[in-house]
Design a protein around this motif. Sequence first.
Motif, PDB file in Angstrom:
ATOM      1  N   ARG A 297       0.864  -1.182   0.010  1.00  9.03           N
ATOM      2  CA  ARG A 297      -0.150   0.089  -0.083  1.00  9.03           C
ATOM      3  C   ARG A 297       0.791   1.223  -0.047  1.00  9.03           C
ATOM      4  O   ARG A 297       2.034   1.257   0.627  1.00  9.03           O
ATOM      5  CB  ARG A 297      -0.798   0.013   1.178  1.00  9.03           C
ATOM      6  CG  ARG A 297      -0.112   0.035   2.772  1.00  9.03           C
ATOM      7  CD  ARG A 297      -1.165  -0.126   3.579  1.00  9.03           C
ATOM      8  NE  ARG A 297      -0.564  -0.270   5.086  1.00  9.03           N
ATOM      9  CZ  ARG A 297      -0.719   0.698   5.692  1.00  9.03           C
ATOM     10  NH1 ARG A 297      -1.013   2.092   5.295  1.00  9.03           N
ATOM     11  NH2 ARG A 297      -0.031   0.641   6.961  1.00  9.03           N
TER      12      ARG A 297
ATOM     13  N   GLU B 100     -15.786  -5.322   8.294  1.00 12.36           N
ATOM     14  CA  GLU B 100     -15.787  -4.831   6.733  1.00 12.36           C
ATOM     15  C   GLU B 100     -17.124  -4.395   6.527  1.00 12.36           C
ATOM     16  O   GLU B 100     -17.178  -3.550   5.841  1.00 12.36           O
ATOM     17  CB  GLU B 100     -15.139  -5.943   6.199  1.00 12.36           C
ATOM     18  CG  GLU B 100     -13.472  -6.280   6.146  1.00 12.36           C
ATOM     19  CD  GLU B 100     -12.982  -7.512   5.438  1.00 12.36           C
ATOM     20  OE1 GLU B 100     -12.018  -7.277   4.612  1.00 12.36           O
ATOM     21  OE2 GLU B 100     -13.817  -8.373   5.316  1.00 12.36           O
TER      22      GLU B 100
ATOM     23  N   LEU C 101     -10.872   1.583   6.754  1.00 13.83           N
ATOM     24  CA  LEU C 101     -11.470   0.796   5.870  1.00 13.83           C
ATOM     25  C   LEU C 101     -12.483   1.979   5.266  1.00 13.83           C
ATOM     26  O   LEU C 101     -12.946   1.895   4.185  1.00 13.83           O
ATOM     27  CB  LEU C 101     -12.280  -0.499   6.324  1.00 13.83           C
ATOM     28  CG  LEU C 101     -11.630  -1.650   6.755  1.00 13.83           C
ATOM     29  CD1 LEU C 101     -12.261  -2.386   7.561  1.00 13.83           C
ATOM     30  CD2 LEU C 101     -11.013  -2.067   5.483  1.00 13.83           C
TER      31      LEU C 101
ATOM     32  N   HIS D 151     -10.867   4.136   3.033  1.00 13.11           N
ATOM     33  CA  HIS D 151     -10.515   3.405   1.641  1.00 13.11           C
ATOM     34  C   HIS D 151     -11.927   3.534   0.931  1.00 13.11           C
ATOM     35  O   HIS D 151     -11.840   3.528  -0.412  1.00 13.11           O
ATOM     36  CB  HIS D 151      -9.967   2.179   2.231  1.00 13.11           C
ATOM     37  CG  HIS D 151      -9.962   1.091   0.863  1.00 13.11           C
ATOM     38  ND1 HIS D 151      -8.832   1.161  -0.072  1.00 13.11           N
ATOM     39  CD2 HIS D 151     -10.752  -0.107   0.445  1.00 13.11           C
ATOM     40  CE1 HIS D 151      -9.198   0.215  -1.011  1.00 13.11           C
ATOM     41  NE2 HIS D 151     -10.093  -0.462  -0.578  1.00 13.11           N
ATOM     42  N   CYS D 152     -12.915   2.965   1.587  1.00 17.02           N
ATOM     43  CA  CYS D 152     -13.996   2.863   0.606  1.00 17.02           C
ATOM     44  C   CYS D 152     -14.743   4.126   0.098  1.00 17.02           C
ATOM     45  O   CYS D 152     -14.890   4.155  -1.411  1.00 17.02           O
ATOM     46  CB  CYS D 152     -15.357   1.927   1.263  1.00 17.02           C
ATOM     47  SG  CYS D 152     -14.966   0.460   1.926  1.00 17.02           S
TER      48      CYS D 152
ATOM     49  N   GLU E 178      -5.054 -10.204   1.404  1.00 14.94           N
ATOM     50  CA  GLU E 178      -5.509  -8.864   1.618  1.00 14.94           C
ATOM     51  C   GLU E 178      -5.736  -7.718   0.477  1.00 14.94           C
ATOM     52  O   GLU E 178      -6.642  -6.935   0.402  1.00 14.94           O
ATOM     53  CB  GLU E 178      -4.428  -8.237   2.824  1.00 14.94           C
ATOM     54  CG  GLU E 178      -5.146  -6.866   3.410  1.00 14.94           C
ATOM     55  CD  GLU E 178      -6.291  -6.810   4.168  1.00 14.94           C
ATOM     56  OE1 GLU E 178      -7.094  -5.914   3.852  1.00 14.94           O
ATOM     57  OE2 GLU E 178      -6.657  -7.855   4.685  1.00 14.94           O
ATOM     58  N   GLN E 179      -4.806  -7.557  -0.194  1.00 13.00           N
ATOM     59  CA  GLN E 179      -4.730  -6.907  -1.493  1.00 13.00           C
ATOM     60  C   GLN E 179      -5.860  -7.216  -2.178  1.00 13.00           C
ATOM     61  O   GLN E 179      -6.566  -6.267  -2.669  1.00 13.00           O
ATOM     62  CB  GLN E 179      -3.402  -7.007  -2.309  1.00 13.00           C
ATOM     63  CG  GLN E 179      -3.666  -5.837  -3.457  1.00 13.00           C
ATOM     64  CD  GLN E 179      -2.400  -6.403  -4.463  1.00 13.00           C
ATOM     65  OE1 GLN E 179      -1.920  -7.290  -4.647  1.00 13.00           O
ATOM     66  NE2 GLN E 179      -2.295  -5.418  -5.315  1.00 13.00           N
TER      67      GLN E 179
ATOM     68  N   SER F  24      -9.041  -5.926  -0.554  1.00  9.23           N
ATOM     69  CA  SER F  24      -9.231  -4.455  -0.545  1.00  9.23           C
ATOM     70  C   SER F  24      -9.603  -3.931  -1.941  1.00  9.23           C
ATOM     71  O   SER F  24     -10.303  -3.106  -1.941  1.00  9.23           O
ATOM     72  CB  SER F  24      -7.667  -3.901  -0.298  1.00  9.23           C
ATOM     73  OG  SER F  24      -7.630  -2.441  -0.325  1.00  9.23           O
TER      74      SER F  24
ATOM     75  N   LYS G 118     -13.458  -4.690  -2.297  1.00  6.30           N
ATOM     76  CA  LYS G 118     -14.096  -3.715  -1.661  1.00  6.30           C
ATOM     77  C   LYS G 118     -14.310  -2.242  -2.430  1.00  6.30           C
ATOM     78  O   LYS G 118     -15.421  -1.565  -2.571  1.00  6.30           O
ATOM     79  CB  LYS G 118     -13.440  -3.487  -0.121  1.00  6.30           C
ATOM     80  CG  LYS G 118     -13.892  -4.352   0.831  1.00  6.30           C
ATOM     81  CD  LYS G 118     -13.642  -4.082   1.993  1.00  6.30           C
ATOM     82  CE  LYS G 118     -12.032  -4.060   2.486  1.00  6.30           C
ATOM     83  NZ  LYS G 118     -11.473  -5.272   2.678  1.00  6.30           N
TER      84      LYS G 118
END
Length: 697
Positions: free
Chosen positions: A84, A463, A536, A539-540, A570-571, A574, A577
Amino acid sequence: MVEPTANQLQKNIDDTNDYPRENFLEAYKNRNRILFEVASACSKLVGIEKFELLVPGRETEEQVSVIKEESGVIKLRKARKHRREPNLVIPLIDPTSKRLGELHFYGVVNDRDRVFLNFFERWATACVYFSQLYRRHENANGHTVAPPTTPSPSPEDSEFIARQRRLNAFLLEVVRSLFHDIEKTQLLITKVLSFAQKLVDADRASLFFLDMRTNELYSRIFDNQGDDDPKVAIVEDGIKEIRFPTSRGIAGYVARTGEGVNIANAYEDARFNPEVDSQTGYHTTSVLCMPIFIRKTVMGVMQMVNKRNGGRFTAVDEEAFETFAVYCGLALHHAKLYDKIRRSEIKHRIAMEVLSYHGVCNQDEVNKLKKAVPQTESLRLMENFDFNGHALDHVEKPLYAVYMFDTLFRDKFKYARDDLIRFVLTVRKNYRVVPYHNWTHGWTVAHAIFVVLRKTNIFTPLESLALYVSCICHDLDHRGKNNAYMKTMSTPLAMIYSTSVMEHHHFNQTVTILQQEGHNILQSLSKEEYQECLGLIKHCILATDLALFFQNKAQLGSILKEGHFDWNEEQHRSLSKAVLMTTCDLIATAKPWPVQIETVSVIFQEFYDQGDAERKNGRTPMAMMDRDKANELPDLQVGFIQGICLQCFELIAKIIPETQILVDRSYQNLNRWKEMSEENKRKKEQEAIADGTENGV
């Protein structure tokens, strides 16, 4: 952003102050170590454990990473690629504009942290610069300070080294003072003046700031008599301000020319202004006066008066004082800058208090919603993507928003239902009355993620919580104008955020609401869970910037094409999402045709309003925002659905098959738009034929 409490901030400062100053004093010969020790102090200050120092490498390597082993040895290694991007990158540039490297911080960084970290960057690069000057002096004289086997330095060198040690010790003390007394500019000035006197053995010290508007020098602390206690309090009330034009006096001459002066007898110099003596009752003899620069511009003048031994100030005094003036400028500039920031924060707090009164739901609204009862048939229909949120009235939308949250999280998190109701009602209140990016759109996007979460069991409870909050808040305080408009018109928001302008603002509004009393629906989370959830959510919400969708689509598409997609990576989660947020944001394209046509109508109403504003400001709007080209709407919709919506829906359907209906419905709507586009073309052809007939063609 979540601001640290006063106790947390003070603890971080104390931890930084406890950082061994020997680490800095012993590192003067090693540039990378100086930078690493300062980076460590930075991370302690703002509570970010993960950081990386990158410095220029050899010809084959653009950058290398500086690491410190357990033994304390500083080493270089090849810079690694991180999954990231860093939350904050601070370039390290010394006073000669030479780039020394970069500091990368990985963690939540708020606005106050950015200010502190930039302060540290200035001190770090200045330390490197002057340590290099110090080493050049050592090399020029053929000796170093530390080894006992070296020849004894000359008296002049010994004096230089002693002064340099005193200067280094003071600079470390100023760094400490900058954070202890950053809100007390006058106290910091007193400390600076006190040391300046001791540095050159002056009887008194004066500091004048330059008022650029009036071209005058002024000071509220003129007479500093060298009190040994640097913590002496300064009372501003009752202190007479001394102010005079730069055309007068020695200080005025230095401010005008930017050149330092050393005068043995002031009254024999035509530049001397005796009025200051007459106002203070003091007799000036010798004067050492130096300019204080910030970004090559004079910001003030520091003046030392009367060498205590009765003589004149020496060349060594000049050299030490000139070096000190650089640090003095940094300290004063940052103190004044922080004072401006502090005042802005106070004004912001007052504005927020006023806005919160008008922008937060009232108890009557809460009570009214608590009495409302959802309709059984509506609850059944809400389980599908086709549900039409436009049909709900002013009370029903927040009622069903609360219902969706309860349904998803009632058994997974603890929260006060009144807090949830207040949160939803305040979110509704903070959506502006614009044609499309309003509360109805926010509710519709929240409903889309609700359906996804009900039909799947992919995401963790945390999440899922972040996704729902992000969707319902993703366009908070939208002004009906896109990011390009914000940047083109140089709006205040565009001055704060360089990328994803509105999305950053939506996230900050979300955090602001969560921090309102009685609104924190995340309060049962642990500190670690709370920070993760906020990360999160950010990010969203940022993922709803369509400019980021194409990058996310390319990355996720590449992973799927290679057959490497894994929900445990995880990537991959991510990226999923992020694309899912875009899917929910574009959900109107996959609604039944009557809802689709109604939604497109209000979307283009908002587009045309922006186009009108652009034309009013002398700019030509693009076709989709030009109401004079409304006849091209079907063509534009065909391009939009094919170029963005279907690509997004088809991608998400590959990893979440339950969303395949969005692809199917979009194709149905696409065919309707194509029919309308073809009909428009036929009409144009017929009109062209008719025009030709009338003209005898």
